[in-house]
Design a protein around this motif. Sequence first.
Motif, PDB file in Angstrom:
ATOM      1  N   ARG A 129     -56.053 -27.572  21.581  1.00  0.00           N
ATOM      2  CA  ARG A 129     -55.372 -28.826  21.885  1.00  0.00           C
ATOM      3  C   ARG A 129     -53.932 -28.557  22.299  1.00  0.00           C
ATOM      4  O   ARG A 129     -53.289 -27.610  21.834  1.00  0.00           O
ATOM      5  N   ASN A 130     -53.443 -29.413  23.194  1.00  0.00           N
ATOM      6  CA  ASN A 130     -52.091 -29.268  23.739  1.00  0.00           C
ATOM      7  C   ASN A 130     -51.157 -30.379  23.295  1.00  0.00           C
ATOM      8  O   ASN A 130     -50.033 -30.469  23.796  1.00  0.00           O
ATOM      9  N   ILE A 131     -51.611 -31.221  22.372  1.00  0.00           N
ATOM     10  CA  ILE A 131     -50.772 -32.305  21.867  1.00  0.00           C
ATOM     11  C   ILE A 131     -50.822 -32.322  20.344  1.00  0.00           C
ATOM     12  O   ILE A 131     -51.674 -31.670  19.733  1.00  0.00           O
ATOM     13  N   SER A 132     -49.935 -33.086  19.752  1.00  0.00           N
ATOM     14  CA  SER A 132     -49.903 -33.295  18.297  1.00  0.00           C
ATOM     15  C   SER A 132     -49.901 -34.786  18.038  1.00  0.00           C
ATOM     16  O   SER A 132     -49.598 -35.584  18.941  1.00  0.00           O
ATOM     17  N   PRO A 133     -50.253 -35.211  16.828  1.00  0.00           N
ATOM     18  CA  PRO A 133     -50.150 -36.646  16.509  1.00  0.00           C
ATOM     19  C   PRO A 133     -48.725 -37.130  16.752  1.00  0.00           C
ATOM     20  O   PRO A 133     -47.748 -36.491  16.350  1.00  0.00           O
ATOM     21  N   GLY A 134     -48.589 -38.249  17.424  1.00  0.00           N
ATOM     22  CA  GLY A 134     -47.283 -38.794  17.757  1.00  0.00           C
ATOM     23  C   GLY A 134     -46.815 -38.459  19.158  1.00  0.00           C
ATOM     24  O   GLY A 134     -45.808 -38.993  19.625  1.00  0.00           O
ATOM     25  N   THR A 135     -47.561 -37.601  19.872  1.00  0.00           N
ATOM     26  CA  THR A 135     -47.184 -37.255  21.246  1.00  0.00           C
ATOM     27  C   THR A 135     -47.437 -38.443  22.175  1.00  0.00           C
ATOM     28  O   THR A 135     -48.471 -39.101  22.082  1.00  0.00           O
ATOM     29  N   TYR A 136     -46.473 -38.701  23.047  1.00  0.00           N
ATOM     30  CA  TYR A 136     -46.674 -39.748  24.040  1.00  0.00           C
ATOM     31  C   TYR A 136     -47.466 -39.124  25.203  1.00  0.00           C
ATOM     32  O   TYR A 136     -47.011 -38.184  25.854  1.00  0.00           O
ATOM     33  N   VAL A 137     -48.642 -39.635  25.442  1.00  0.00           N
ATOM     34  CA  VAL A 137     -49.503 -39.078  26.480  1.00  0.00           C
ATOM     35  C   VAL A 137     -49.602 -40.035  27.653  1.00  0.00           C
ATOM     36  O   VAL A 137     -49.486 -41.257  27.498  1.00  0.00           O
ATOM     37  N   THR A 138     -49.805 -39.471  28.815  1.00  0.00           N
ATOM     38  CA  THR A 138     -50.009 -40.227  30.046  1.00  0.00           C
ATOM     39  C   THR A 138     -51.297 -39.698  30.699  1.00  0.00           C
ATOM     40  O   THR A 138     -51.860 -38.696  30.249  1.00  0.00           O
ATOM     41  N   PRO A 139     -51.772 -40.345  31.758  1.00  0.00           N
ATOM     42  CA  PRO A 139     -52.980 -39.826  32.418  1.00  0.00           C
ATOM     43  C   PRO A 139     -52.844 -38.402  32.960  1.00  0.00           C
ATOM     44  O   PRO A 139     -53.848 -37.742  33.237  1.00  0.00           O
ATOM     45  N   THR A 140     -51.605 -37.896  33.111  1.00  0.00           N
ATOM     46  CA  THR A 140     -51.420 -36.524  33.601  1.00  0.00           C
ATOM     47  C   THR A 140     -51.340 -35.495  32.478  1.00  0.00           C
ATOM     48  O   THR A 140     -51.316 -34.292  32.751  1.00  0.00           O
ATOM     49  N   THR A 141     -51.303 -35.947  31.236  1.00  0.00           N
ATOM     50  CA  THR A 141     -51.173 -35.028  30.098  1.00  0.00           C
ATOM     51  C   THR A 141     -52.516 -34.374  29.785  1.00  0.00           C
ATOM     52  O   THR A 141     -53.505 -35.071  29.560  1.00  0.00           O
ATOM     53  N   LEU A 142     -52.544 -33.036  29.786  1.00  0.00           N
ATOM     54  CA  LEU A 142     -53.761 -32.312  29.408  1.00  0.00           C
ATOM     55  C   LEU A 142     -53.851 -32.260  27.884  1.00  0.00           C
ATOM     56  O   LEU A 142     -53.003 -31.675  27.218  1.00  0.00           O
ATOM     57  N   ILE A 143     -54.891 -32.886  27.351  1.00  0.00           N
ATOM     58  CA  ILE A 143     -55.076 -32.915  25.898  1.00  0.00           C
ATOM     59  C   ILE A 143     -55.809 -31.669  25.430  1.00  0.00           C
ATOM     60  O   ILE A 143     -55.363 -30.969  24.513  1.00  0.00           O
ATOM     61  N   THR A 144     -56.927 -31.362  26.042  1.00  0.00           N
ATOM     62  CA  THR A 144     -57.715 -30.172  25.705  1.00  0.00           C
ATOM     63  C   THR A 144     -58.785 -29.980  26.774  1.00  0.00           C
ATOM     64  O   THR A 144     -58.833 -30.734  27.756  1.00  0.00           O
ATOM     65  N   ASN A 145     -59.629 -28.993  26.593  1.00  0.00           N
ATOM     66  CA  ASN A 145     -60.770 -28.754  27.486  1.00  0.00           C
ATOM     67  C   ASN A 145     -62.058 -28.929  26.704  1.00  0.00           C
ATOM     68  O   ASN A 145     -62.113 -28.625  25.497  1.00  0.00           O
ATOM     69  N   LEU A 146     -63.075 -29.389  27.380  1.00  0.00           N
ATOM     70  CA  LEU A 146     -64.398 -29.531  26.777  1.00  0.00           C
ATOM     71  C   LEU A 146     -65.389 -28.780  27.646  1.00  0.00           C
ATOM     72  O   LEU A 146     -65.462 -29.007  28.857  1.00  0.00           O
ATOM     73  N   VAL A 147     -66.143 -27.871  27.016  1.00  0.00           N
ATOM     74  CA  VAL A 147     -67.055 -26.999  27.746  1.00  0.00           C
ATOM     75  C   VAL A 147     -68.435 -27.051  27.114  1.00  0.00           C
ATOM     76  O   VAL A 147     -68.571 -26.937  25.890  1.00  0.00           O
ATOM     77  N   ASN A 148     -69.433 -27.216  27.948  1.00  0.00           N
ATOM     78  CA  ASN A 148     -70.830 -27.103  27.506  1.00  0.00           C
ATOM     79  C   ASN A 148     -71.409 -25.847  28.145  1.00  0.00           C
ATOM     80  O   ASN A 148     -71.712 -25.822  29.333  1.00  0.00           O
TER      81      ASN A 148
END
Length: 359
Positions: free
Chosen positions: A181-200
């Motif tokens: 993960r690239n954020i922490s609780p309390g981070t202000y996120v926008t549609p350009t903010t990368l939160i994490t990756n999901l891989v199957n």
Amino acid sequence: MKVKYIVYTLLFAGVGALVFYRISENKKQKMDAAGGGGKDGKKPPMAVNGVVVAPQEFANTLSLSGSIEANEQIEVHSEVSGIAEKIFFTEGAKVSKGQVLVKINDIELRAQAGQAKTRQTLAAENERRARLLLQKEAISQEEYDIASADYKTALAQTQLINAQIGKTSIRAPFSGTIGLRNISPGTYVTPTTLITNLVNSSQIKITFSVPEKYASQMKVNSVITFTVSGSNETFQAKVYALEPSVEVTTRTLKVRAIAENAQGKLLPGTFANVILPLDEVKDAFVIPTEAIVPVQGGKKVFVVRNGQAQEATVETGTRTDKDIVVLSGLKAGDTVLTTGVLTLKKETPVKVSLTKKAK
């Protein structure tokens, strides 16, 4: 004096005998060079190796470089801006489809939703009253249409805000493994903010390109094998998709195969050495590659006929490290020479030692 004359006479006789011997030897060497060194004046046959051509089944493979990709892979972003209130995933853990990963603070949106709901209720009541008045012909059709439009607008506004509230819960679109993960609780996120990756990667895709000369041999559902760096294990995959056309710049056809990866041994992003089986050729003539002599406008080989080397123009097909398929120019039983081919000339006498029989 007599002794002196005798010595001079013997000396001149010896010199004359030596000159005569050298002249005779030179003539003999010239005759050997012109007519051969055999007893009958012919040049002795040249010792060469050869193989006897016979039809056989030829199954070739093609080694290609491919890229391993995850079956499904995305970057997780938020569709709305706001404070990341809660994070519900653990880095590197498995998540299920529909599972909430992050919750964005939605207090303001809920307040807006309450306001919109109130307006919708009022607009609905106004529309109901206007409809009753229209039935009694107390108002015009235009006045009713305005009330109806106000109600539909209020309803759409409520639906829009509810949709935005739904987007504050970021969910996994498919089951897989969550990344770092690239954020922490309390981070202000926008549609350009990368939160994490999901891989199957329970299944992986192998993408590779095939030269255009082999493009016609590519078939959906054909099985390929491949290896990866750092492992001696050989894996299998099944071709499930082909590009509909050859890339003009590279003259290759892009192919994609899929393989099971339940144990997670294959990592997306790594390279794969793909072993691609080609069509089997029945009754093929296969000869060693060293037998081929490139000439202007084609290729030739030397075959033995009546103890002499004869030229045969051939057309070749698939080539491996050691052998090459001859499409035309040879027939079963021909003895093809494999050594000395660069110095041989037409009708040169040869003595052939068979090395192996081409099957």
